[in-house]
Scaffold this active site. Sequence first.
Site, PDB file in Angstrom:
ATOM      1  N   ASP A 114      71.903  71.606  67.342  1.00 16.84           N
ATOM      2  CA  ASP A 114      70.655  72.333  67.101  1.00 16.84           C
ATOM      3  C   ASP A 114      69.390  71.495  67.250  1.00 16.84           C
ATOM      4  O   ASP A 114      68.286  72.001  67.066  1.00 16.84           O
ATOM      5  CB  ASP A 114      70.692  72.968  65.703  1.00 16.84           C
ATOM      6  N   GLU A 199      75.407  57.558  58.463  1.00 12.72           N
ATOM      7  CA  GLU A 199      74.958  56.636  59.502  1.00 12.72           C
ATOM      8  C   GLU A 199      75.176  55.191  59.057  1.00 12.72           C
ATOM      9  O   GLU A 199      75.671  54.351  59.825  1.00 12.72           O
ATOM     10  CB  GLU A 199      73.473  56.868  59.817  1.00 12.72           C
TER      11      GLU A 199
HETATM   12  N1  UDP Z   1      78.536  71.548  61.725  1.00 12.62           N
HETATM   13  C1  UDP Z   1      79.912  71.731  61.719  1.00 12.62           C
HETATM   14  N2  UDP Z   1      80.485  72.429  60.667  1.00 12.62           N
HETATM   15  C2  UDP Z   1      79.746  72.950  59.646  1.00 12.62           C
HETATM   16  C3  UDP Z   1      78.352  72.749  59.644  1.00 12.62           C
HETATM   17  C4  UDP Z   1      77.777  72.026  60.688  1.00 12.62           C
HETATM   18  O1  UDP Z   1      80.593  71.291  62.632  1.00 12.62           O
HETATM   19  O2  UDP Z   1      80.315  73.570  58.737  1.00 12.62           O
HETATM   20  C5  UDP Z   1      77.903  70.821  62.846  1.00 12.62           C
HETATM   21  C6  UDP Z   1      76.674  71.508  63.424  1.00 12.62           C
HETATM   22  O3  UDP Z   1      77.024  72.397  64.459  1.00 12.62           O
HETATM   23  C7  UDP Z   1      75.830  70.335  63.900  1.00 12.62           C
HETATM   24  C8  UDP Z   1      76.219  69.216  62.933  1.00 12.62           C
HETATM   25  O4  UDP Z   1      77.477  69.574  62.357  1.00 12.62           O
HETATM   26  O5  UDP Z   1      76.160  69.968  65.225  1.00 12.62           O
HETATM   27  C9  UDP Z   1      75.180  69.027  61.825  1.00 12.62           C
HETATM   28  O6  UDP Z   1      75.068  70.241  61.088  1.00 12.62           O
HETATM   29  P1  UDP Z   1      73.656  70.905  60.764  1.00 12.62           P
HETATM   30  O7  UDP Z   1      72.833  70.962  62.009  1.00 12.62           O
HETATM   31  O8  UDP Z   1      73.906  72.198  60.057  1.00 12.62           O
HETATM   32  O9  UDP Z   1      73.073  69.841  59.748  1.00 12.62           O
HETATM   33  P2  UDP Z   1      71.568  69.549  59.337  1.00 12.62           P
HETATM   34  O10 UDP Z   1      70.686  69.787  60.519  1.00 12.62           O
HETATM   35  O11 UDP Z   1      71.298  70.498  58.224  1.00 12.62           O
HETATM   36  O12 UDP Z   1      71.606  68.138  58.913  1.00 12.62           O
HETATM   37 MN    MN Z   2      70.891  70.363  62.441  1.00 18.03          MN
END
Ligand code: UDP
Ligand code: MN
Length: 250
Positions: A114, A199
């Site tokens: 995203d 990280e």
């Molecule tokens: N993701 C996943 N399983 C989940 C939630 C997130 O594989 O249950 C993936 C999501 O598609 C993205 C990455 O993990 O590529 C980070 O998640 P997210 O963008 O929701 O995290 P944030 O932006 O809130 O840190």
């Molecule tokens: Mn994200």
Amino acid sequence: DLPYIYAITPTYTRLEQKAELTRLSQTLLHIPNFHWIVIEDATTKTELVTKFLKNSGLNYTHLNALTPKHYKLEEKDPNWLKPRGVLQRNAGLEWIVTNQNSKSNGVIYFMDDDNTYSLKLFDEIRFTEKVSVWPVGLSGGLRFESPIVTNNEVTNWFVFWKPERPFPMDMAGFAINLKFFLQYPEARFSLRVQRGYQESTLLSQLHVKLNDLEPKANDCKEILVWHTRTEKTKLKNEDKLKLKYGHGSD
Ligand code: UDP
Ligand code: MN
């Protein structure tokens, strides 16, 4: 030859998934020598992602790894947040360790599905000797978070949230040289670390120090990646429409 970029992208089923993957993949199509490792958070590979990748025109590897619903935690464990993408990124690393060798020339980059990526970023991070770093926009409750660079070296961090972390930066803010990673082939993320420490957990296992980090994006003065997040779509009118027209619109 131009070093390869091995991008590791966790993804999961939700309404917005295909839109996210469409936007991301159409950025990736512009990048030469690029291999996309897509790992679904699912028990099996879905038809949606399978078809999507087949028609994407990209070099890719399609994997899956399910995040378990519950983690068995010990009493004394601190406040965990359900980590996202951890086992998926590990599956991507596992694939790299199994399928690449010390002759491979490239970098590893963790790309969430995203975020928003400038093409300029890839021209720079491709040439990473150990670990390269750069700012990430719209992150950590700031306009951007960034390494602080003095005389071409990272000396500190421009972050507000948990600055005491060994490497207080977002997943989108660093890349690792492939050969260098293969010197520590066991290095992985962990389900059992505190929020914000993924990280740091990985990079600590690579034994990198602050002055090993290679600043990119014009000495970290440019923003080339943004931690964008997509609003959750509300389907408040779906049921109303069905009531009005019956189920003909299914
Ligand atoms: N993701 C996943 N399983 C989940 C939630 C997130 O594989 O249950 C993936 C999501 O598609 C993205 C990455 O993990 O590529 C980070 O998640 P997210 O963008 O929701 O995290 P944030 O932006 O809130 O840190
Ligand atoms: Mn994200």
